[in-house]
Design an enzyme around this catalytic site. Structure first.
Site, PDB file in Angstrom:
ATOM      1  CB  CYS B  86       2.664   0.086   3.055  1.00 33.87           C
ATOM      2  SG  CYS B  86       2.624  -0.669   4.286  1.00 33.87           S
ATOM      3  CG  HIS B 194      -2.080   0.013   2.408  1.00 38.71           C
ATOM      4  ND1 HIS B 194      -0.706   0.059   1.519  1.00 38.71           N
ATOM      5  CD2 HIS B 194      -1.859  -0.076   2.912  1.00 38.71           C
ATOM      6  CE1 HIS B 194      -0.412  -0.606   1.506  1.00 38.71           C
ATOM      7  NE2 HIS B 194      -0.107  -0.500   2.970  1.00 38.71           N
ATOM      8  CD  GLU B 196      -2.087   0.583  -2.014  1.00 36.84           C
ATOM      9  OE1 GLU B 196      -1.996   1.346  -1.699  1.00 36.84           O
ATOM     10  OE2 GLU B 196      -1.897  -0.935  -1.280  1.00 36.84           O
TER      11      GLU B 196
END
Lengths: 80, 220
Positions: B86, B194, B196
């Site tokens: 990002c 994302h 994560e």
């Protein structure tokens, strides 16, 4: 000496903000307009008194930070 | 593996990245403040998501010029794996480690939802946990995720297998639906989604856990 740097999106780079502004202007009844593009202006006060030296310095600033050459053009204006 | 997560002012996914790395490696990564000029002993670098420097000037522009980035560019050029997620992707394009730029989303809206991606290259060290053409679900949350590069650059990226992920349903206007790109040598990846944020069923998905597990195994 003062420098004004005008930073604009390169032609062909999509400018959704410009498009939104254009839509709003038309919504207000302004007609006969097209191609609204949004850019930015940066002002810098320089200690330099020599115009060529000042321009060279600002040019370097543009290349290193102020503009992203992938998507932006810039124009430098020097004011006494 | 000795991973590091770089922390910029207004990074906001640095802790998520640390948790994901710890889950995959069994060890907490080093957190490195952007103002440092030297990196600790590290063999994997994460530039996390967030809004570093409030997105001033251009997203990622200020962070790309912060002191730690000089050391990171040097490491990346020497072959150390670097992933930018990002805002980290925006920073990587601003440093020139990856080609192109991330423009304002074509629809102008901030886009925050889970999107489907297609794995376009499962040969990279970052995507080896997946198979070619596999579909994965990762969240996106960004305002400036519209990937832009000139046609010649896009052709080169596609021709060299450097598109890592593509959006199935393009959320932001990205050129050729590109969601993630690799550098020439395959050791730098930038991606807007994302991984994560989906490392446990509690978080709504596990595709990110497979992503981190795959890259840790590939780096071992």
């Amino acid at each position: 000496m003062k420098a004004k740097i005008h930073i604009t999106l390169k032609p062909g780079v999509l400018d959704p903000q410009g498009k939104a502004i254009e839509g709003a202007l038309k919504g207000l009844g302004f007609d006969g307009l097209s191609n609204v593009r949004q850019g930015k202006e940066i002002e810098i006060t320089l200690a330099e008194t020599d115009e060529a030296a000042a321009r060279a310095k600002v040019e370097e600033m543009c290349k290193k930070l102020l503009a992203n050459p992938v998507m932006e053009n810039y124009a430098i204006e020097l004011l006494a | 593996m000795k991973p590091s997560v770089i922390v910029f002012p207004a990074s906001n996914c640095d802790r998520d990245a640390a948790v994901a790395l710890e889950q995959a490696t069994g060890k907490a990564p080093k957190m490195v403040w952007h103002g440092e000029s030297d990196l600790p002993d590290t063999d994997f670098i994460v530039l996390p998501g967030g809004f570093s420097y409030g997105d001033y000037l251009r997203s990622g522009a200020m962070a790309a010029r912060s002191p730690i980035m000089r050391a990171i560019v040097e490491k990346a050029k020497a072959g150390t794996p670097v992933i930018g997620i990002c805002n980290g992707f925006q920073i990587l394009t601003e440093t020139g480690l990856l080609p192109g730029a991330l423009l304002r989303n074509a629809g102008l809206d901030f886009v925050c939802r889970t999107v489907a991606l297609r794995v376009e290259n499962s040969q990279s060290m970052f995507t080896s946990g997946f198979s070619q053409g596999q579909y994965v679900d990762f969240p996106v949350a960004h305002h400036d995720g519209n990937y832009f590069a000139d046609a010649e650059t896009l052709d080169r990226l596609e021709g060299e297998g450097r598109v890592a992920f593509r959006y199935v349903d393009n959320p932001n206007g990205s050129a050729r639906d590109i969601a993630g790109v690799l550098n020439e040598t395959g050791n730098v990846l930038g991606m807007m989604p994302h991984p994560e944020r989906v490392i446990s069923p509690l978080l709504g998905g596990v595709d990110g856990a497979a992503f981190f597990k795959g890259l840790v195994e590939a780096a071992a």
